[in-house]
Design an enzyme around this catalytic site. Structure first.
Site, PDB file in Angstrom:
ATOM      1  CB  CYS A 117      43.370  78.264  76.760  1.00 28.05           C
ATOM      2  SG  CYS A 117      44.757  77.918  77.863  1.00 28.05           S
TER       3      CYS A 117
ATOM      4  CG  ASP B 147      48.271  86.528  74.602  1.00 23.17           C
ATOM      5  OD1 ASP B 147      47.314  87.165  74.124  1.00 23.17           O
ATOM      6  OD2 ASP B 147      48.280  86.115  75.789  1.00 23.17           O
TER       7      ASP B 147
HETATM    8  O1  LIG Z   1      44.014  82.724  81.030  1.00 20.58           O
HETATM    9  C1  LIG Z   1      44.764  83.249  81.853  1.00 20.58           C
HETATM   10  O2  LIG Z   1      44.336  83.664  82.951  1.00 20.58           O
HETATM   11  C2  LIG Z   1      46.218  83.405  81.551  1.00 20.58           C
HETATM   12  C3  LIG Z   1      47.059  83.786  82.573  1.00 20.58           C
HETATM   13  C4  LIG Z   1      48.415  83.921  82.331  1.00 20.58           C
HETATM   14  C5  LIG Z   1      48.936  83.695  81.073  1.00 20.58           C
HETATM   15  C6  LIG Z   1      48.102  83.350  80.039  1.00 20.58           C
HETATM   16  C7  LIG Z   1      46.741  83.196  80.253  1.00 20.58           C
HETATM   17  N1  LIG Z   1      45.870  82.875  79.232  1.00 20.58           N
HETATM   18  C8  LIG Z   1      46.201  82.695  77.856  1.00 20.58           C
HETATM   19  O3  LIG Z   1      46.298  83.901  77.141  1.00 20.58           O
HETATM   20  C9  LIG Z   1      45.924  83.688  75.781  1.00 20.58           C
HETATM   21  C10 LIG Z   1      44.889  84.694  75.338  1.00 20.58           C
HETATM   22  O4  LIG Z   1      43.733  84.624  76.121  1.00 20.58           O
HETATM   23  P1  LIG Z   1      42.369  85.417  75.742  1.00 20.58           P
HETATM   24  O5  LIG Z   1      41.702  84.601  74.650  1.00 20.58           O
HETATM   25  O6  LIG Z   1      42.766  86.767  75.266  1.00 20.58           O
HETATM   26  O7  LIG Z   1      41.551  85.426  76.980  1.00 20.58           O
HETATM   27  C11 LIG Z   1      45.418  82.265  75.710  1.00 20.58           C
HETATM   28  O8  LIG Z   1      46.477  81.402  75.317  1.00 20.58           O
HETATM   29  C12 LIG Z   1      45.074  81.987  77.136  1.00 20.58           C
HETATM   30  O9  LIG Z   1      45.056  80.660  77.433  1.00 20.58           O
END
Ligand SMILES: O=C(O)c1ccccc1N[C@@H]1O[C@H](COP(=O)(O)O)[C@@H](O)[C@H]1O
Length: 207
Positions: free
Chosen positions: A9, A128
């Site tokens: 992502c 998450d």
């Molecule tokens: O990536 C972002 O900035 C974000 C902003 C708002 C909501 C979700 C976001 N990211 C998503 O969060 C999870 C975990 O991310 P990480 O691997 O801990 O960095 C994932 O699905 C991101 O796409």
């Protein structure tokens, strides 16, 4: 053990999208949350999606985007799946005639099964880490023992995953898929090819 799918992502560049696919990602995620350092414009997203080969799922990530704005965006960017990361109700998530997954931010004391049941139309739930005031993408992992062994929807495990911890996460949670953003970055919004390769390899080897 069955295959664990992998989504990368926070893609902001065509070269990162192609490198993610080359690494073996099943899906790429595009962040449409203006306050994120990984946010893409509609034009940028359209170019990234158009550059992809077939059989790669394109996921749009939204945080409480107004309905009309999201509907307009979907006319311009052919997204396969919507990921709702805010306080959207089931009714709001279901209003776009597109498959969706609902992100739930987990903290101790949550009844995850009850929260999942509130989204009967979801194709899956993304779990998450809860961090106050931040909707996601924190790079922090949560306590995986909080995830009940059997949930009514496929689980996409997210939050602070890296090549170094994803095998343990899979062994503990047995998710349908894993989702990573910060753990495969060189800097915010810029992916690191070696980290993406290592991450997908670790997922595949964990099976
Ligand atoms: O990536 C972002 O900035 C974000 C902003 C708002 C909501 C979700 C976001 N990211 C998503 O969060 C999870 C975990 O991310 P990480 O691997 O801990 O960095 C994932 O699905 C991101 O796409």
């Amino acid at each position: 053990m069955s295959v664990v799918r992998c989504k990368i992502c926070g893609i902001t560049r065509i070269e990162d999208a192609l490198a993610a696919v080359e690494a073996g990602a099943d899906a790429i995620g595009l962040v449409f949350y203006p306050r994120s350092p990984r946010a893409v414009s509609v034009a940028q997203a359209g170019e990234i999606v158009a550059a992809l080969p077939p059989f790669v799922t394109t996921v749009g990530l939204f945080v409480d985007m107004p309905r009309a704005e999201l509907a307009q965006l979907l006319e311009r960017v052919p997204l396969d799946l919507l990921q709702f990361h805010g306080e959207e109700s089931a009714e709001q998530c279901e209003g776009f005639a597109r498959p969706y997954i609902k992100a739930l931010r987990v903290r101790p004391g949550d009844d995850i099964a009850v929260r999942v049941a509130a989204y009967p139309g979801a194709r899956g739930v993304l779990l998450d880490t809860y961090v106050a005031g931040v909707p996601g993408g924190t790079g922090e992992a949560f306590d995986w023992s909080l995830v009940p062994p059997r949930l009514s929807k496929p689980v996409v495990l997210a939050g602070g995953l890296t090549a170094g911890n994803v095998a343990e996460a899979i062994a503990r949670v047995r998710p349908y898929a894993v989702d990573v953003s910060g753990g495969v970055e060189a800097s915010k919004g810029i992916k690191d090819v070696h980290k993406m390769n290592a991450f997908v390899r670790a997922v595949r080897l964990s099976m």
